[in-house]
Design an enzyme around this catalytic site. Structure first.
Site, PDB file in Angstrom:
ATOM      1  N   HIS A 122       1.046  -4.798  -3.995  1.00 25.69           N
ATOM      2  CA  HIS A 122       1.794  -4.380  -2.812  1.00 25.69           C
ATOM      3  C   HIS A 122       1.976  -5.576  -1.875  1.00 25.69           C
ATOM      4  CE1 HIS A 122       2.854  -2.269   0.900  1.00 25.69           C
ATOM      5  NE2 HIS A 122       3.215  -1.265   0.125  1.00 25.69           N
ATOM      6  N   GLU A 124       2.158  -5.870   1.357  1.00 27.33           N
ATOM      7  CA  GLU A 124       1.221  -5.969   2.485  1.00 27.33           C
ATOM      8  C   GLU A 124      -0.103  -6.573   2.028  1.00 27.33           C
ATOM      9  OE1 GLU A 124      -0.030  -2.247   4.497  1.00 27.33           O
ATOM     10  OE2 GLU A 124      -1.996  -3.200   4.460  1.00 27.33           O
TER      11      GLU A 124
END
Ligand code: SF4
Length: 279
Positions: A122, A124
């Site tokens: 991901h 983030e």
């Protein structure tokens, strides 16, 4: 059929802030590019494209010397590289993500291994790991002791569920506490995620069927679907078109609706309208 939306639903403060910042910048500065999609939602990406905001997959793809960073944030290496090329940065990193980045940096600088509970692919999480440097690793399974230093800090991807984070930390303690010198746990799950999840669960418990609206690529939307499916029959849909009337056969009662933090109001409204039409 009774239709009810969760008390907390759709855009979170971080996503709304990022979109507002980018729309304003595009209005003032003309066409812009974001590094990766601004959020994991195609309708949002399409709407921004109509305002001149398109997606670049790397700094090499920028058409101007301006870069928009999404609410998911990036690692410091990306910022350094952009600055060294003289690229102006419009940074919409969510303050909750920035907090996780700061915690990773502080722990790594103090000599801790930094374990991020989350999806290593991901964006983030990759950004947060960038702040931990060589001391960071991301995982949803307790890592082996051989990958850790004697002092360990644990953080969470902002959109994980608290029960899952709690269970991860408990398993970690059970497996490793005897052999580590110091353990610090920083709860970096964001407030919006917590409120979305609590509201969704509260509604799921009172519903006969739950619909979770949002992109299949959105981590927080997937989490809402996982949580609701534990208590009630749950369907994750991206748009109203995916609703299958057979889901409600023999379930004359209460349909609950929740939506991920990157799902626009229009998409939620279309779901409600389609359900209204089935009454
Ligand atoms: Fe920020 Fe939380 Fe929204 Fe992510 S889900 S953008 S961390 S407020």
């Amino acid at each position: 059929m009774r239709i009810e939306k969760a008390a907390e639903i759709g855009f979170c403060t971080g996503v709304r802030r990022a979109i507002d910042m980018i729309e304003k910048a595009a209005g003032e500065m003309g066409p812009l590019q974001t590094l990766g999609p601004i959020v994991h939602n195609q309708q949002v990406v399409d709407k921004l494209a109509s305002c001149g905001v398109t997606v670049a997959d790397s700094l090499d793809q920028l058409k101007r010397d301006i870069l928009c960073i999404s609410s998911h944030g990036v690692g410091p290496q990306v910022i350094d590289e952009a600055e060294s090329r003289g690229i102006k940065i419009i940074d919409t990193t969510c303050p909750f993500v920035r907090r996780a980045q700061g915690a990773a940096k502080k722990l790594a600088n103090a000599g801790f291994s930094v374990v991020v509970f989350g999806d290593e692919n991901h964006r983030e999480v990759q950004g947060v790991l960038g702040y931990a440097g060589e001391k960071g690793l991301a995982t949803v399974k307790v890592p082996p002791f051989s990958k850790l230093s004697p002092r360990v800090g644990i953080l969470s991807q902002t959109t994980q569920s608290f029960p899952a984070f709690h269970s991860f930390v408990s398993s970690f303690i059970q497996k490793h506490l005897e052999r580590i010198a110091e353990l610090r746990v920083v709860n970096t799950i964001c407030d919006a995620t917590r409120k979305h999840q609590e509201a969704a669960l509260e509604l799921a418990k009172r519903s006969d069927v739950m619909l979770v609206v949002g992109s299949r690529g959105s981590a927080n939307t997937k989490r809402l679907a996982e949580l609701c499916s534990v208590v009630v029959d749950t369907h994750h849909i991206e748009t109203a078109r995916e609703i299958d009337p057979s889901w409600f056969t023999g379930k004359d009662g209460h349909i609950g609706i929740t939506a991920g933090a990157s799902t626009p109001d229009e998409v939620i409204d279309e779901v409600v309208s389609r359900l209204d039409g089935m009454k």
